[in-house]
Every structure is written in structure tokens, then in C-alpha cells.
Scaffold this motif. Structure first.
Motif, PDB file in Angstrom:
ATOM      1  N   THR A 161       5.851  -3.199  -4.522  1.00 46.77           N
ATOM      2  CA  THR A 161       5.775  -3.107  -3.056  1.00 46.77           C
ATOM      3  C   THR A 161       5.883  -4.507  -2.475  1.00 46.77           C
ATOM      4  O   THR A 161       5.820  -5.495  -3.200  1.00 46.77           O
ATOM      5  CB  THR A 161       4.436  -2.494  -2.581  1.00 46.77           C
ATOM      6  OG1 THR A 161       3.363  -3.352  -2.960  1.00 46.77           O
ATOM      7  CG2 THR A 161       4.223  -1.106  -3.140  1.00 46.77           C
ATOM      8  N   ARG A 201       5.480   6.736  -7.426  1.00 46.77           N
ATOM      9  CA  ARG A 201       4.396   6.675  -8.405  1.00 46.77           C
ATOM     10  C   ARG A 201       4.760   7.675  -9.482  1.00 46.77           C
ATOM     11  O   ARG A 201       5.330   8.713  -9.204  1.00 46.77           O
ATOM     12  CB  ARG A 201       3.056   7.062  -7.797  1.00 46.77           C
ATOM     13  CG  ARG A 201       2.525   6.036  -6.837  1.00 46.77           C
ATOM     14  CD  ARG A 201       1.147   6.381  -6.398  1.00 46.77           C
ATOM     15  NE  ARG A 201       0.231   6.040  -7.492  1.00 46.77           N
ATOM     16  CZ  ARG A 201      -1.057   5.937  -7.348  1.00 46.77           C
ATOM     17  NH1 ARG A 201      -1.619   6.159  -6.188  1.00 46.77           N
ATOM     18  NH2 ARG A 201      -1.828   5.628  -8.371  1.00 46.77           N
ATOM     19  N   ILE A 243       3.139   2.458 -10.905  1.00 39.49           N
ATOM     20  CA  ILE A 243       3.224   2.335  -9.447  1.00 39.49           C
ATOM     21  C   ILE A 243       4.360   1.356  -9.151  1.00 39.49           C
ATOM     22  O   ILE A 243       4.370   0.238  -9.669  1.00 39.49           O
ATOM     23  CB  ILE A 243       1.903   1.811  -8.846  1.00 39.49           C
ATOM     24  CG1 ILE A 243       0.751   2.746  -9.209  1.00 39.49           C
ATOM     25  CG2 ILE A 243       2.029   1.637  -7.345  1.00 39.49           C
ATOM     26  CD1 ILE A 243      -0.614   2.205  -8.856  1.00 39.49           C
ATOM     27  N   LEU A 274      -4.832   1.231  -4.873  1.00 42.97           N
ATOM     28  CA  LEU A 274      -3.710   1.562  -5.756  1.00 42.97           C
ATOM     29  C   LEU A 274      -3.877   0.918  -7.128  1.00 42.97           C
ATOM     30  O   LEU A 274      -3.440   1.457  -8.135  1.00 42.97           O
ATOM     31  CB  LEU A 274      -2.391   1.059  -5.171  1.00 42.97           C
ATOM     32  CG  LEU A 274      -1.787   1.820  -4.017  1.00 42.97           C
ATOM     33  CD1 LEU A 274      -0.568   1.070  -3.492  1.00 42.97           C
ATOM     34  CD2 LEU A 274      -1.408   3.216  -4.433  1.00 42.97           C
ATOM     35  N   TYR A 275      -4.493  -0.248  -7.155  1.00 39.02           N
ATOM     36  CA  TYR A 275      -4.566  -1.039  -8.382  1.00 39.02           C
ATOM     37  C   TYR A 275      -5.994  -1.110  -8.926  1.00 39.02           C
ATOM     38  O   TYR A 275      -6.382  -2.083  -9.547  1.00 39.02           O
ATOM     39  CB  TYR A 275      -4.024  -2.443  -8.111  1.00 39.02           C
ATOM     40  CG  TYR A 275      -2.718  -2.428  -7.373  1.00 39.02           C
ATOM     41  CD1 TYR A 275      -1.550  -2.028  -8.017  1.00 39.02           C
ATOM     42  CD2 TYR A 275      -2.641  -2.778  -6.037  1.00 39.02           C
ATOM     43  CE1 TYR A 275      -0.348  -1.981  -7.342  1.00 39.02           C
ATOM     44  CE2 TYR A 275      -1.440  -2.739  -5.355  1.00 39.02           C
ATOM     45  CZ  TYR A 275      -0.293  -2.339  -6.014  1.00 39.02           C
ATOM     46  OH  TYR A 275       0.895  -2.292  -5.345  1.00 39.02           O
ATOM     47  N   ASN A 326      -6.908  -3.392  -3.293  1.00 41.51           N
ATOM     48  CA  ASN A 326      -6.201  -2.204  -2.866  1.00 41.51           C
ATOM     49  C   ASN A 326      -6.488  -1.097  -3.871  1.00 41.51           C
ATOM     50  O   ASN A 326      -6.375  -1.302  -5.074  1.00 41.51           O
ATOM     51  CB  ASN A 326      -4.693  -2.493  -2.806  1.00 41.51           C
ATOM     52  CG  ASN A 326      -3.916  -1.389  -2.149  1.00 41.51           C
ATOM     53  OD1 ASN A 326      -4.048  -0.229  -2.524  1.00 41.51           O
ATOM     54  ND2 ASN A 326      -3.105  -1.738  -1.170  1.00 41.51           N
ATOM     55  N   GLY A 364       0.786  -1.232   0.000  1.00 43.14           N
ATOM     56  CA  GLY A 364       0.000   0.000   0.000  1.00 43.14           C
ATOM     57  C   GLY A 364       0.813   1.274   0.000  1.00 43.14           C
ATOM     58  O   GLY A 364       0.263   2.359  -0.099  1.00 43.14           O
ATOM     59  N   TYR A 365       2.142   1.170   0.129  1.00 43.69           N
ATOM     60  CA  TYR A 365       3.011   2.345   0.178  1.00 43.69           C
ATOM     61  C   TYR A 365       4.178   2.207  -0.809  1.00 43.69           C
ATOM     62  O   TYR A 365       5.311   1.930  -0.406  1.00 43.69           O
ATOM     63  CB  TYR A 365       3.571   2.556   1.592  1.00 43.69           C
ATOM     64  CG  TYR A 365       2.519   2.731   2.649  1.00 43.69           C
ATOM     65  CD1 TYR A 365       1.819   3.928   2.738  1.00 43.69           C
ATOM     66  CD2 TYR A 365       2.214   1.716   3.535  1.00 43.69           C
ATOM     67  CE1 TYR A 365       0.840   4.099   3.701  1.00 43.69           C
ATOM     68  CE2 TYR A 365       1.242   1.870   4.502  1.00 43.69           C
ATOM     69  CZ  TYR A 365       0.554   3.069   4.587  1.00 43.69           C
ATOM     70  OH  TYR A 365      -0.410   3.225   5.533  1.00 43.69           O
TER      71      TYR A 365
END
Length: 136
Positions: A51, A27, A48, A118-119, A116, A22-23
Motif C-alpha cells: 500500500t 488480501r 497483504i 492490518l499488520y 495499523n 490501510g486499504y
């Protein structure tokens, strides 16, 4: 990201979580645009960084606790394209696609999909759109 400080446990010491699930460490967004007369075309690439897959506490020899990130989620890249034509007083037509190559969802080691934000593009799949706008 320069750093992502959070408590290891409530009221405890802080740790930099950059690179943990998640971090991402970074990006990036690259945009390439071309305009000629009333036509405009844009290509946008979103990336991204990879991770860790799981973050779990580890007790060090001195008794201190740190969360360690294990596993690897690969770098995630999607592409979007938009074309627009301006008909002056008759309006503007825009067409495009988000996630043009239909990048899929990320999965963990047990083949479960990773929920998540992010995706999120992978959960939507390829999106095609058209728009017409006019000012009067």
C-alpha cells in the motif's frame, strides 16, 4: 477489493482509496491441510498487498482535490502452522505457531513503527501455543 469509496473531504466528492494506507488492493489466504488417521497438519499463509505510505490532498490544475498516495509499504506475508492429534475419547492435543518466521513490524521512512491493525502479527511476533480439549 473492487473499490473503497470515501469522501475526499466532508460532504465533498468521493474517491477510490484502494492502494492507499490501510486499504490494500488485495488480501489473500492460502491454506494447505493434510490428514492421516487421527493426525492433522495445517499450514496457512496470509498475504497483504503493498500500500501507499502516506495519503495527502493534492489540488489539480482544474481546482479539484484528490488525495494522492505516496511512498510504499511492502507486501506483508506471515505463515502459521498447526498440528493436532485426536486421541478419540481421551481428547485432542493441538500445537502450533502463528507468524512462524517471526515477521517483524513495518516501519515508515522515519523508522517509526506503523500502528495499523492490518499488520498486527508483526507486533505480536511469533506466538507458540498448545491446547488440550476433551468432550464428555
Amino acid at each position: 477489493m473492487i473499490e473503497v469509496l470515501e469522501d475526499i473531504y466532508f460532504g465533498g466528492p468521493s474517491q477510490d482509496y484502494k492502494g492507499h494506507p490501510g486499504y490494500p488492493k488485495w488480501r489473500s489466504q492460502f491454506e494447505l491441510g493434510y490428514n492421516i488417521d487421527n493426525l492433522s497438519v495445517n499450514w496457512v499463509t496470509d498475504a497483504i498487498a503493498s500500500t501507499g505510505m502516506v495519503s495527502a490532498p493534492v489540488i489539480n490544475a482544474d481546482g479539484s482535490i484528490l488525495n494522492e498516495s505516496t511512498g510504499n509499504r511492502p507486501t506483508y506475508i506471515t505463515h502459521n502452522v498447526t498440528a493436532a492429534y485426536d486421541f478419540d475419547k481421551f481428547g485432542r492435543v493441538t500445537v502450533g505457531a502463528r507468524n512462524i518466521f517471526d515477521k517483524g513490524i513495518l516501519r515508515d521512512d522515519n523508522d517509526n513503527w506503523i500502528d495499523n491493525s492490518l499488520y498486527i502479527r508483526g507486533h505480536y511476533g511469533r506466538e507458540l501455543f498448545a491446547r488440550y480439549s476433551i468432550k464428555f
